[in-house]
Design an enzyme around this catalytic site. Structure first.
Site, PDB file in Angstrom:
ATOM      1  N   ASP A   1       0.833  -1.210   0.000  1.00  0.00           N
ATOM      2  CA  ASP A   1       0.000   0.000   0.000  1.00  0.00           C
ATOM      3  C   ASP A   1       0.874   1.269   0.000  1.00  0.00           C
ATOM      4  OD1 ASP A   1      -1.900   1.980   0.503  1.00  0.00           O
ATOM      5  OD2 ASP A   1      -2.463   1.220   2.479  1.00  0.00           O
TER       6      ASP A   1
ATOM      7  N   HIS B   1      -4.425   4.549   6.236  1.00  0.00           N
ATOM      8  CA  HIS B   1      -3.241   4.079   5.515  1.00  0.00           C
ATOM      9  C   HIS B   1      -1.949   4.461   6.220  1.00  0.00           C
ATOM     10  CE1 HIS B   1      -5.672   2.964   2.007  1.00  0.00           C
ATOM     11  NE2 HIS B   1      -6.390   4.035   2.306  1.00  0.00           N
TER      12      HIS B   1
END
Lengths: 560, 560
Positions: B199, B372
């Site tokens: 990610d 995130h």
């Protein structure tokens, strides 16, 4: 706080009217009116919202000014940004008034008037000058902002002293060495200010806005280490930043080329007026850069907001005539995205990275500072000016509310703070202030091409519908006597589906329209409006059932 | 770094193919292929870009999967966000495959399949479970993200161990008490990981993403001091945050009502599956809240991104059926605007303030945290996994580049890092990795209503043109034999100008079209295409000259 109305007293009152700025209150224009005399402060434009399809710019509603044109004593401009000067040509088409501003500001206004082929009575002043327009005694005061030659205004009126901050930040170390005139502000505060109008753009941001000097230092560090060509995009109006870029280029022995029409224009103007200081031999024509080694060249360009037609966007997509991106080129976006532009900016950044450029932008380095005061600066200004009444301006409603709270936190009474919307009228004198029950027309006026205000809600709604699902046209020729269909119906679409790959759907659509018309004939319906709505309804439900889309359906009948 | 191709060796290679995610690489879907066996990781949708007029959602191109449907061994889903599950119904219409995921994830997938009336073979797993799909031995590992029950994947393949991070942050204090499984990650790293996909969403952000706990604390503080009704908007999928809101409501003796379809659906699902713990008597029907005192009520709603049709937008504009805003209501937007939504969010905030609500949003308080990992978390994961090869995913190109540099800064060789674009193929085994010269079709597929992929560039271009200046239709009936105009031309417009106020312009337009047709007849031009382009050109230049606008001009002739 806000929206209270008290009875007017007998002492004459000054009216303060924010007009224009779309979602931002009083951003584009503010009026002061006393005893049948109107002073205009700024006259700018806004960029359209997403939903304003096809609109080029948005300007303030001039209805009130045109109706009261005899009362206008003049206009004063605080600085040369588009949102403070961009609508001047549109107003000057209707009224003949003198326009006051500093040299750079009026230079930019002059360019704009030329472009629009409008003649203006421009009167240059210097920061510190005092001018008298009717009953308004205006003292202009040096302030600092992201454009050179910005001023704030102390306007002495028979109803009291009005202080208007203009757009500002407190920069102790501005590039031109001309900081905000604190002693004048302190003096004003001591004498007593009745009402302050103050920039609220950054009222939700804590702390201080950094000095322009910080950007100069970042640029210096980047230039010192760069070994390739440098392409740097920034706002053309930020003459100070352009100056810093050029100084650093010279220091590193690099030539400078300019790309982008607005950058070329502003640089030419700033050189002419002495705002840019460029050693001879530094500037080179963009087309002549081919022979200059990469490590000896800086290209200054527009497009730091990712504007699709700008020089930087064209460079990023390989469509620029003179600048072809090379692997390793260093591209600097010296800006932060204006709200709403985040995606266009990151699209440009992605494209530049994909082409192998080294990209420096605001997420990565301190390559931009705001031009507006944050909370600590606002507190400083409030503490210097100490106004009796306060009206936050230049911001969205949420910013004004936050600014009002900041004033309250400094000890101001909630009753002395007025949060207006565009078109509201604040009546004020030395003793009291109140919101009027009347309003001035202040709707956003949409400009599309040459048309000013001819695109309204109906046209915008159609454009929105057209953009969402396109349209289907049903054409038929109908015989006058018998009222029978003699040709058609033909079905034509635009923006609906790719017709070649959806022949069946379009054939069916034609059949549905045909059947609807046949039903009309059987029922002896001969009223065209009725026939059209039968076609619209039948075809509409067929199309929705088959596609879950609702294109505009437009039946057109021709009489033969 | 990136885009190098080396000769394939003889040891069998695994292909890794990111597909879908619009500007974000591998965000929506990634394929692993080895020896004629394909494993699908995630299958999500994206929201359309501004220029994709009328498009509802964007899904990955399934061409490669449909052509190779026999090879697919199954699909595994990392978590239940739309950008990872939203395209599943569209794929399952074409291929019958088992879909693996955790309970909450598959609960959300199940709802989606029901909505689309698609049957799926859903197989529930728990974090920690191992499953074998063809040659892929998958170990699922607990991770933390802004949705409950997220996993990352260790996939043992004949070509080496692949680690896929999924979307993640490192939350040491998650709401459900189930932190990321560090020991498992460390063990993996020790055993040796061939390739990591990780990610990159926050790869440009320094530091650490704060724990969800921080938001819980902010909510607690707000709830403790609030004396009025509380309306709080957040992402429906953030079950943990909803849990925290409910816990704090209970603590302060408030009832909770739910508003907005997706919030109702997710809350119902989460209660059913045991992810939400709500004391009996806490939830009340939104329609039954009238008798509950304001200081005893919390309304949880959707619309934290300012979505125009959402519950919060309807509340802000006074159009919500059951919730009428009162002065003093406290409205909390527990979110930060997703890039592109900044303006819609601030429009909603402004409207709420204008209605007298107290509004708390991300500019003002720590009312949201990202899901995130920021740079320090990424460094931690890289250091635990220590992969031989690295492929940044889940981010725009600029994010991947930044993530690649972060890996380099940790000592990884530039040659072992691969920045792909959607449709690129990385071939990898334990010894080497290289980018293939072939590609897989990976264009964004646009969904408009029921149509999947039937709106392409031509239709979009028409919609754009229509939205910018509207269109003008010229209709005429032409006699078959003589080829003379027997009726019309009539001129009809949509989205161009407000016709009632521009009669002169439209009359002139008709005259110009008529003259163009007359000229054709004089010159004996009888070819309809030629006649149409004469009309288009004449009318186009007249309209542009008069208005500086370029509407689509559409001549339609009927033969009678």
């Amino acid at each position: 706080m806000r929206r209270r109305t008290t009875k007017n007293g007998k002492a004459p009152m000054l009216k303060v009217i924010p007009i224009g700025g779309l979602n931002e209150i009083g951003k584009n224009m503010t009026l002061l009116e006393f005893d049948n005399q109107i002073l205009i402060i700024d006259c700018g434009m806004s960029f359209p919202e997403d939903e304003m399809y096809g609109i080029d710019i948005v300007i303030p509603d001039f209805t009130y000014l045109i109706e009261n044109r005899e009362k206008i004593v003049g206009m004063i401009i605080t600085h040369g940004h588009e949102d403070h000067i961009g609508a001047i040509p549109y107003l000057l088409r209707h009224v003949k008034i003198p326009v006051y501003g500093t040299r750079l500001t009026l230079g930019l206004v002059g360019n704009k008037l030329k472009e629009h082929q409008v003649v203006g009575d421009l009167r240059t002043i210097e920061a510190g000058d005092k001018i008298k327009l009717g009953c308004f005694n205006i003292e202009t005061i040096r302030t600092t902002h992201s454009i050179a030659d910005a001023i704030c205004l102390a306007i002495d009126t028979p109803a009291g002293m009005i202080f208007h901050s203009g757009d500002f930040k407190i920069d102790y170390t501005p590039v031109d060495g001309e900081p905000i005139d604190f002693s004048k502000l302190a003096e004003l505060g001591k004498k007593g200010v009745t009402l302050m109008l103050c920039d609220s753009t950054n009222a939700v941001r804590q702390g201080f806005t950094a000095s322009e000097k910080v950007v100069g230092e970042t640029i210096e560090n980047i230039f010192r280490t760069a070994k390739t060509r440098i392409i740097i995009a920034t706002f053309s109006s930020n003459v100070h930043r352009v100056q810093k870029i050029i100084e650093n280029a010279v220091k590193m022995g690099r030539k400078v080329a300019i790309s982008g029409r607005s950058m070329e224009n502003v640089v030419a103007l700033a050189i002419e007026l002495g705002y840019l200081n460029i050693p001879e031999g530094t500037l080179v024509d963009l087309k002549m850069t081919r022979n200059i080694p990469d490590d000896k060249l800086v290209i200054i360009t527009t497009g730091s907001q990712g504007e699709p037609m700008s020089a930087l966007s064209r460079i990023a997509s390989g469509e620029h005539r003179s600048v072809k991106l090379k692997k390793g080129d260093m591209v600097i976006l010296s800006s932060t995205p204006v709200p709403g532009n985040e995606k266009t900016v990151s699209n440009v950044v992605n494209k530049l990275f994909e082409k192998g450029a080294e990209v420096i932008y605001s997420d990565i380095a301190d390559i931009h500072v705001s031009g507006h005061a944050c909370q600590e600066e606002l507190k400083l200004l409030h503490s210097l000016i100490k106004p009796k009444f306060f009206m936050p301006v230049h911001g969205e409603y949420r910013h004004l509310i936050q600014h009002a709270r900041l004033a309250e936190s400094l000890g101001m009474s909630r009753d002395n703070i007025f949060v207006l919307e565009n078109g509201d009228i604040l009546s004020v004198n030395k003793r009291k202030a109140s919101l009027s029950e009347t309003h001035v027309e202040a709707d956003a006026i949409l400009v599309d091409g040459l048309g000013v205000g001819d695109v309204g809600n109906i046209v915008l709604r159609d454009r929105k519908l057209l953009s969402e699902s396109g349209l289907i046209i049903v054409v038929a020729a109908i015989e006058k006597e018998s009222q029978t269909v003699v040709s058609g119906p033909d079905v034509i679409s635009r923006g609906f589906v790719y017709v070649r790959e959806n022949e069946h759907l379009m054939d069916e659509a034609r059949r549905v329209a045909e059947e609807a018309l046949e039903r009309c004939q059987k029922k002896k319906i001969k009223d065209w409006n009725n026939m059209k709505s039968q076609v619209r309804d039948s075809l509409g439900s067929y199309i929705y059932g088959a596609t879950k889309r609702s294109p505009i359906i437009l039946p057109i009948f021709l009489e033969v």
